[in-house]
Design an enzyme around this catalytic site. Structure first.
Site, PDB file in Angstrom:
ATOM      1  N   CYS A   7       0.843  -1.207   0.000  1.00 42.79           N
ATOM      2  CA  CYS A   7       0.000   0.000   0.000  1.00 42.79           C
ATOM      3  C   CYS A   7       0.874   1.251   0.000  1.00 42.79           C
ATOM      4  CB  CYS A   7      -0.941  -0.002   1.202  1.00 42.79           C
ATOM      5  SG  CYS A   7      -2.379  -1.080   1.017  1.00 42.79           S
ATOM      6  N   HIS A 101      -0.462 -10.492  -4.259  1.00 42.40           N
ATOM      7  CA  HIS A 101       0.472 -10.171  -5.345  1.00 42.40           C
ATOM      8  C   HIS A 101       0.822 -11.435  -6.101  1.00 42.40           C
ATOM      9  CE1 HIS A 101       2.781 -11.046  -1.692  1.00 42.40           C
ATOM     10  NE2 HIS A 101       3.697 -11.573  -2.481  1.00 42.40           N
TER      11      HIS A 101
HETATM   12  P1  5GP Z   1       5.891 -13.174  -0.884  1.00 41.89           P
HETATM   13  O1  5GP Z   1       6.960 -13.903  -0.132  1.00 41.89           O
HETATM   14  O2  5GP Z   1       4.921 -12.497   0.058  1.00 41.89           O
HETATM   15  O3  5GP Z   1       5.195 -14.016  -1.917  1.00 41.89           O
HETATM   16  O4  5GP Z   1       6.628 -12.067  -1.725  1.00 41.89           O
HETATM   17  C1  5GP Z   1       6.896 -10.787  -1.245  1.00 41.89           C
HETATM   18  C2  5GP Z   1       7.895 -10.176  -2.201  1.00 41.89           C
HETATM   19  O5  5GP Z   1       7.933  -8.795  -1.972  1.00 41.89           O
HETATM   20  C3  5GP Z   1       9.319 -10.709  -1.999  1.00 41.89           C
HETATM   21  O6  5GP Z   1       9.788 -11.298  -3.209  1.00 41.89           O
HETATM   22  C4  5GP Z   1      10.112  -9.470  -1.608  1.00 41.89           C
HETATM   23  O7  5GP Z   1      11.413  -9.434  -2.149  1.00 41.89           O
HETATM   24  C5  5GP Z   1       9.249  -8.348  -2.136  1.00 41.89           C
HETATM   25  N1  5GP Z   1       9.355  -7.109  -1.389  1.00 41.89           N
HETATM   26  C6  5GP Z   1       9.280  -6.955  -0.026  1.00 41.89           C
HETATM   27  N2  5GP Z   1       9.421  -5.674   0.308  1.00 41.89           N
HETATM   28  C7  5GP Z   1       9.562  -4.986  -0.856  1.00 41.89           C
HETATM   29  C8  5GP Z   1       9.745  -3.591  -1.150  1.00 41.89           C
HETATM   30  O8  5GP Z   1       9.797  -2.730  -0.288  1.00 41.89           O
HETATM   31  N3  5GP Z   1       9.872  -3.265  -2.469  1.00 41.89           N
HETATM   32  C9  5GP Z   1       9.817  -4.188  -3.469  1.00 41.89           C
HETATM   33  N4  5GP Z   1       9.952  -3.758  -4.727  1.00 41.89           N
HETATM   34  N5  5GP Z   1       9.649  -5.507  -3.217  1.00 41.89           N
HETATM   35  C10 5GP Z   1       9.522  -5.891  -1.936  1.00 41.89           C
HETATM   36 ZN    ZN Z   2      -1.800  -3.273   1.265  1.00 43.25          ZN
END
Ligand code: 5GP
Ligand code: ZN
Length: 115
Positions: A7, A101
């Protein structure tokens, strides 16, 4: 949601590298890329997980996610080599950011099964 990292990215409070956006979704580069191309496709609406998708989202948002996948696969030259779309849901799914996502990964040979 003020404590949600995605967000905050959507609201421009945390910087990102956007690659695609429209009324319903935004896509930007993952901060910790696991492949030469690693993008995150994110609804502007704060939906915590796949299990929180409601009927209206199915119409307004989910089609936009896959339209973005196709658009970005073209933009990042992934059509020929192929790519992977991933949604991690909940703790066992490995979800670390509680805002829905989809990862779009490509540019190398990906292996299966994932860890
Ligand atoms: P999940 O593990 O929830 O499927 O993926 C979360 C993703 O968000 C991870 O691949 C992580 O590297 C990415 N991520 C986390 N914080 C940030 C951020 O502040 N900026 C960006 N561009 N990616 C983020
Ligand atoms: Zn959110």
């Amino acid at each position: 949601m003020s404590d949600c990292v995605f967000c905050n990215i959507i609201e421009g409070k945390i910087p990102s590298v956007p690659v695609y956006e429209n009324e319903h979704i935004i896509a930007f580069k993952d901060i910790n890329p696991q492949a030469p191309t690693h993008l995150l496709i994110v609804p502007r609406k704060h939906i915590p997980t796949t299990m929180d998708i409601v009927e209206g989202d199915m119409k307004d948002i989910i089609p936009e996610i896959f339209a973005a996948v196709k658009h970005l696969a073209g933009q990042f030259n992934l059509e020929q080599g192929g790519f992977r779309v991933v949604n991690n849901c909940g703790k066992d799914g490995g979800q670390t950011v509680d805002h829905l996502h989809f990862h779009l990964l490509g540019g190398r040979q990906l292996t299966w099964p994932p860890g």
